[in-house]
Design a protein around this motif. Structure first.
Motif, PDB file in Angstrom:
ATOM      1  N   ALA A 188       0.668  -1.030   0.006  1.00 13.64           N
ATOM      2  CA  ALA A 188      -0.623  -0.038  -0.238  1.00 13.64           C
ATOM      3  C   ALA A 188       0.952   1.496  -0.430  1.00 13.64           C
ATOM      4  CB  ALA A 188      -1.508   0.058   1.458  1.00 13.64           C
ATOM      5  N   ALA A 189       1.947   0.556   0.877  1.00 18.55           N
ATOM      6  CA  ALA A 189       2.693   2.638   0.957  1.00 18.55           C
ATOM      7  C   ALA A 189       3.438   2.262  -0.385  1.00 18.55           C
ATOM      8  CB  ALA A 189       3.896   2.291   2.207  1.00 18.55           C
ATOM      9  N   THR A 190       3.974   1.320  -1.191  1.00 22.67           N
ATOM     10  CA  THR A 190       4.740   1.559  -2.271  1.00 22.67           C
ATOM     11  C   THR A 190       4.034   2.254  -3.270  1.00 22.67           C
ATOM     12  OG1 THR A 190       5.968  -0.837  -2.159  1.00 22.67           O
ATOM     13  CG2 THR A 190       5.949   0.311  -3.929  1.00 22.67           C
ATOM     14  N   ARG A 191       2.336   1.639  -3.087  1.00 30.36           N
ATOM     15  CA  ARG A 191       1.610   2.532  -4.178  1.00 30.36           C
ATOM     16  C   ARG A 191       1.490   4.468  -3.871  1.00 30.36           C
ATOM     17  NH1 ARG A 191      -1.422  -2.321  -3.727  1.00 30.36           N
ATOM     18  NH2 ARG A 191      -2.105  -1.590  -1.950  1.00 30.36           N
ATOM     19  N   LYS A 192       1.939   4.750  -3.009  1.00 29.53           N
ATOM     20  CA  LYS A 192       1.831   6.312  -3.089  1.00 29.53           C
ATOM     21  C   LYS A 192       3.218   6.835  -2.928  1.00 29.53           C
ATOM     22  CE  LYS A 192      -1.745   5.546   1.500  1.00 29.53           C
ATOM     23  NZ  LYS A 192      -1.356   5.840   2.444  1.00 29.53           N
ATOM     24  N   VAL A 193       3.941   5.442  -2.722  1.00 26.44           N
ATOM     25  CA  VAL A 193       5.896   6.637  -2.810  1.00 26.44           C
ATOM     26  C   VAL A 193       5.625   7.501  -4.334  1.00 26.44           C
ATOM     27  CG1 VAL A 193       7.922   6.637  -2.478  1.00 26.44           C
ATOM     28  CG2 VAL A 193       6.227   5.583  -0.598  1.00 26.44           C
TER      29      VAL A 193
END
Length: 194
Positions: A188-193
């Protein structure tokens, strides 16, 4: 001449008395010996009984390798997580780093206790954070976490399903949902970064 004879005879008497006392002391010590090692009656009465719950079970090499690898990997996650808390740019990466430190520290303590009960040793004191680099730290850290957790999940599933020791299998099965949750957070964090 007479004075010399008296001193020699005194010396002989003292030596004889000292020798007698030494022999008497040795005989008494043998009669009163209560040391377990030399008294067979005491040895039989005090045969050591293993404390309950500390029976050491010989683990298969597969289970030993799993424990040692899990310990090293868990400590690596703690060290990398500490670095992410300091060097991370985004709040998500800092939060994930803190979560890695907390969860893997807890799992490592559980694993250490299990390993001690099973007679398995490992040393994670030399584990240091990996060199992720400062440039594009967040993306690199998340990429590393994703890769590590995919590998870890596969290994933990394998151990939980086909490990030889039931306690090691149970620990792997118990820890598996936390690793899966970590992977979901990382993805989930990878999609935001960016």
């Amino acid at each position: 001449m007479k004075p010399e004879f008296i001193s020699i005879s005194r010396f002989a008497i003292i030596a004889t008395m000292a020798g007698s006392l030494s022999v008497i002391g040795t005989v008494r010590a043998q009669q009163e010996d209560t040391a377990i090692g030399s008294n067979p009656h005491m040895r039989a009465k005090s045969a050591p009984t293993p404390p309950s719950g500390t029976v050491t079970v010989k683990l298969s090499q597969k289970d030993v390798s799993f424990i040692q690898k899990a310990a090293g990997g868990g400590q690596q996650e703690v060290e990398n997580g500490k670095m992410a808390e300091k060097q991370g740019k985004s709040a998500d990466v800092k939060r994930i780093g803190a979560r890695m430190v907390a969860d893997h520290t807890k799992a490592n303590k559980e694993l250490t206790g299990l390993a001690n009960r099973k007679g398995v040793t490992f040393d994670t004191r030399g584990v240091r954070a990996q060199n992720i680099g400062a440039a594009d730290f967040d993306r690199q850290y998340l990429k590393l976490l994703e890769m590590d957790h995919k590998n870890d999940i596969a290994e933990f599933q394998r151990e939980a399903k086909s490990g030889d020791d039931r306690d090691v299998k149970a620990w792997a099965a118990k820890t598996l949902p936390t690793l899966q949750e970590h992977l979901a957070m990382v993805e989930a964090a990878t999609r935001k970064v960016k």
